[in-house]
Design a protein around this motif. Structure first.
Motif, PDB file in Angstrom:
ATOM      1  N   ARG A  55      93.237 -86.384  -0.029  1.00 40.49           N
ATOM      2  CA  ARG A  55      94.429 -85.537   0.097  1.00 40.49           C
ATOM      3  C   ARG A  55      95.630 -86.145  -0.626  1.00 40.49           C
ATOM      4  NH1 ARG A  55      93.730 -85.131   6.575  1.00 40.49           N
ATOM      5  NH2 ARG A  55      91.718 -84.046   6.599  1.00 40.49           N
ATOM      6  N   ASP A  56      95.663 -87.475  -0.710  1.00 42.39           N
ATOM      7  CA  ASP A  56      96.840 -88.163  -1.242  1.00 42.39           C
ATOM      8  C   ASP A  56      96.596 -88.898  -2.551  1.00 42.39           C
ATOM      9  OD1 ASP A  56      98.363 -87.397   1.012  1.00 42.39           O
ATOM     10  OD2 ASP A  56      97.556 -89.080   2.150  1.00 42.39           O
ATOM     11  N   TYR A  57      95.344 -89.054  -2.952  1.00 44.15           N
ATOM     12  CA  TYR A  57      95.036 -89.843  -4.147  1.00 44.15           C
ATOM     13  C   TYR A  57      94.064 -89.087  -5.051  1.00 44.15           C
ATOM     14  CZ  TYR A  57      96.893 -93.888  -1.588  1.00 44.15           C
ATOM     15  OH  TYR A  57      97.698 -94.750  -0.884  1.00 44.15           O
ATOM     16  N   PRO A  58      94.282 -89.145  -6.364  1.00 41.83           N
ATOM     17  CA  PRO A  58      93.251 -88.658  -7.282  1.00 41.83           C
ATOM     18  C   PRO A  58      91.961 -89.465  -7.091  1.00 41.83           C
ATOM     19  CG  PRO A  58      95.327 -88.990  -8.436  1.00 41.83           C
ATOM     20  CD  PRO A  58      95.486 -89.598  -7.077  1.00 41.83           C
ATOM     21  N   LEU A  59      90.838 -88.844  -7.412  1.00 42.25           N
ATOM     22  CA  LEU A  59      89.534 -89.438  -7.127  1.00 42.25           C
ATOM     23  C   LEU A  59      88.656 -89.436  -8.371  1.00 42.25           C
ATOM     24  CD1 LEU A  59      87.302 -90.406  -5.074  1.00 42.25           C
ATOM     25  CD2 LEU A  59      86.785 -87.967  -4.743  1.00 42.25           C
ATOM     26  N   SER A  60      87.944 -90.551  -8.559  1.00 42.03           N
ATOM     27  CA  SER A  60      86.873 -90.634  -9.539  1.00 42.03           C
ATOM     28  C   SER A  60      85.572 -90.868  -8.775  1.00 42.03           C
ATOM     29  CB  SER A  60      87.135 -91.782 -10.512  1.00 42.03           C
ATOM     30  OG  SER A  60      86.099 -91.887 -11.471  1.00 42.03           O
ATOM     31  N   LEU A  61      84.550 -90.084  -9.050  1.00 39.65           N
ATOM     32  CA  LEU A  61      83.239 -90.255  -8.423  1.00 39.65           C
ATOM     33  C   LEU A  61      82.305 -90.949  -9.400  1.00 39.65           C
ATOM     34  CD1 LEU A  61      82.432 -86.874  -6.601  1.00 39.65           C
ATOM     35  CD2 LEU A  61      82.932 -89.081  -5.531  1.00 39.65           C
ATOM     36  N   ARG A  62      81.683 -92.043  -8.941  1.00 40.74           N
ATOM     37  CA  ARG A  62      80.775 -92.801  -9.809  1.00 40.74           C
ATOM     38  C   ARG A  62      79.416 -92.925  -9.135  1.00 40.74           C
ATOM     39  NH1 ARG A  62      79.485 -98.508 -10.923  1.00 40.74           N
ATOM     40  NH2 ARG A  62      80.587 -99.003  -9.003  1.00 40.74           N
ATOM     41  N   GLY A  63      78.368 -92.530  -9.849  1.00 42.36           N
ATOM     42  CA  GLY A  63      77.026 -92.588  -9.297  1.00 42.36           C
ATOM     43  C   GLY A  63      76.213 -93.726  -9.881  1.00 42.36           C
ATOM     44  N   GLN A  90      86.649 -82.135  -5.656  1.00 45.05           N
ATOM     45  CA  GLN A  90      87.369 -81.887  -6.896  1.00 45.05           C
ATOM     46  C   GLN A  90      87.871 -83.192  -7.535  1.00 45.05           C
ATOM     47  OE1 GLN A  90      87.768 -78.799  -8.588  1.00 45.05           O
ATOM     48  NE2 GLN A  90      86.100 -78.404  -7.152  1.00 45.05           N
ATOM     49  N   PRO A  91      86.951 -84.105  -7.867  1.00 44.38           N
ATOM     50  CA  PRO A  91      87.367 -85.358  -8.512  1.00 44.38           C
ATOM     51  C   PRO A  91      87.871 -85.110  -9.921  1.00 44.38           C
ATOM     52  CG  PRO A  91      84.990 -85.134  -8.608  1.00 44.38           C
ATOM     53  CD  PRO A  91      85.489 -83.990  -7.767  1.00 44.38           C
ATOM     54  N   ALA A  92      88.712 -86.030 -10.380  1.00 40.51           N
ATOM     55  CA  ALA A  92      89.168 -85.949 -11.768  1.00 40.51           C
ATOM     56  C   ALA A  92      88.042 -86.276 -12.727  1.00 40.51           C
ATOM     57  CB  ALA A  92      90.349 -86.888 -11.979  1.00 40.51           C
ATOM     58  N   LEU A  93      87.155 -87.214 -12.329  1.00 40.20           N
ATOM     59  CA  LEU A  93      86.058 -87.656 -13.176  1.00 40.20           C
ATOM     60  C   LEU A  93      84.785 -87.800 -12.360  1.00 40.20           C
ATOM     61  CD1 LEU A  93      87.868 -90.511 -15.180  1.00 40.20           C
ATOM     62  CD2 LEU A  93      87.400 -88.182 -15.977  1.00 40.20           C
ATOM     63  N   VAL A  94      83.662 -87.560 -13.010  1.00 43.84           N
ATOM     64  CA  VAL A  94      82.337 -87.833 -12.437  1.00 43.84           C
ATOM     65  C   VAL A  94      81.588 -88.671 -13.460  1.00 43.84           C
ATOM     66  CG1 VAL A  94      80.127 -86.864 -11.700  1.00 43.84           C
ATOM     67  CG2 VAL A  94      82.260 -85.717 -11.061  1.00 43.84           C
ATOM     68  N   SER A  95      81.040 -89.797 -13.027  1.00 42.97           N
ATOM     69  CA  SER A  95      80.384 -90.694 -13.976  1.00 42.97           C
ATOM     70  C   SER A  95      79.091 -91.246 -13.405  1.00 42.97           C
ATOM     71  CB  SER A  95      81.317 -91.856 -14.350  1.00 42.97           C
ATOM     72  OG  SER A  95      81.578 -92.678 -13.225  1.00 42.97           O
TER      73      SER A  95
END
Length: 287
Positions: A55-63, A90-95
C-alpha cells in the motif's frame, strides 16, 4: 491502469523476519522486492504483510522457479500463480533468472548456468516470449553467478545476456555482485560485461555480499547474499551507474540476516552513489 516505474533509488528485499519491524518503522525506501514463490498462497500471514507493505511502497517481484532455460515445458500451474500474484499486487517489475533449475520434473534447488550456445539462445528467447505473452507484461531476466562453464560455449555470457534482451524484448536485471563473482571465478574483466549490456534494457540493479573459499589452491567467490556489499563490488557498481545512469537498486541479503537497520544502512550507501550519479551525465560508452 499502468503501474508507475520504480524510482531510481535504493530498496531492500523484504524478509519475514523483518515484517513487523518494517511496518512499524516505515523506512524511507524507494521500493521493496519480494520473492514471488513465497506468496503463491492465496492467503495467510506472508501475503497479508506484503499487501500492507505494498500500500505504501512500490514493489518488484523476483522469482527463482521459472527455470527459463530448462528443456522441460514451462509450468502452466506456475505461470498461473505468478500471473494471479502480479494481478493482485500490481508490481512495477517482475523478474526471474537467466538459468535453469529443473529437468525431468526434478528440481535442483539452485540457479544453474546455461550453455551459451546459439541453440540455447533461441530456446531461451522463445520461452521468454511465451512467458511475456502469458503474463501480459515484459519480464526482466537476471544474470546468475557461476562456478563452472560449459566446454561447448560459443558466446561469452555477456553477449548471450544482451542478445536475449534484444531478440525477446525482455528487460534485464543486472546483478553487479554476480558479475564480479563470475569474473573472479572465470578470469574475465567485469567491465567487459558492463560494456556489452544494452543500456536501455537494464531496469534494475542488484547488490549483495559473497564469501571466499579455497578450491584446488585458488580462491573461489561464492554468491551467498550473507554479507555486506564488498568494496570492489561498490566500485563496479559506480562504473555501472556511469554506463546505465541512476537505476533502481536492490540490496539483497537472504542468509545470516542482520537487523533491519543493517539493510537500511547498505541501502543508504547505494542511495548516496545514486544521488551522485544523477548529477552527472552517464557514459553509455564506458571506458
Amino acid at each position: 491502469m499502468l503501474t508507475p516505474p520504480l524510482p531510481p533509488r535504493a530498496g531492500i528485499g523484504l524478509r519475514a523476519e523483518h515484517f513487523v519491524e518494517f511496518l512499524e518503522a516505515r523506512p524511507a525506501l524507494a521500493f521493496v522486492e519480494a520473492h514471488s514463490e513465497n506468496y503463491f498462497g492465496r492467503g495467510g500471514k506472508p501475503l497479508h504483510f506484503l499487501e500492507r507493505v505494498r500500500r505504501d511502497y512500490p514493489l518488484s517481484l523476483r522469482g527463482v522457479g521459472l527455470s527459463i532455460g530448462s528443456a522441460d515445458l514451462l509450468s502452466e500451474a506456475y505461470l498461473a500463480r505468478l500471473a494471479e500474484l502480479a494481478d493482485r499486487l500490481q508490481p512495477a517489475l517482475v523478474s526471474d533468472h537467466m538459468c535453469w533449475g529443473s529437468i525431468g520434473a526434478v528440481h535442483a534447488n539452485d540457479l544453474l548456468p546455461l550453455p551459451y550456445t546459439e541453440e540455447a539462445l533461441g530456446h531461451v528467447v522463445q520461452r521468454v516470449q511465451q512467458v511475456q505473452q502469458r503474463l501480459g507484461r515484459t519480464i526482466l531476466l537476471e544474470n546468475v553467478s557461476s562456478y563452472v562453464e560449459f566446454a561447448n560455449a560459443a558466446l561469452p555470457e555477456w553477449e548471450f545476456f544482451a542478445e536475449v534482451a534484444r531478440r525477446s524484448g525482455c528487460g534485464l536485471l543486472l546483478d553487479v555482485n554476480n558479475v564480479f563473482v563470475s569474473a573472479h571465478n572465470h578470469g574475465f574483466d567485469p567491465r567487459r560485461y558492463l560494456e556489452a549490456v544494452p543500456v536501455n534494457a537494464v531496469q534494475e540493479i542488484h547488490l549483495a555480499g559473497f564469501i571466499t573459499r579455497q578450491a584446488d589452491g585458488a580462491s573461489l567467490l561464492i554468491d551467498t547474499h550473507s554479507a555486506p556489499v564488498a568494496d570492489p563490488v561498490w566500485a563496479l557498481y559506480e562504473q555501472a551507474l556511469r554506463r546505465f545512469g541512476a537505476t533502481p537498486t536492490l540490496i539483497e541479503w537472504d542468509a545470516d540476516l542482520p537487523p533491519l537497520g543493517g539493510l537500511l544502512a547498505q541501502a543508504a550507501q547505494a542511495d548516496a552513489r545514486l544521488a551522485a550519479a544523477a548529477q552527472e551525465p552517464f557514459d553509455a560508452c564506458l571506458a
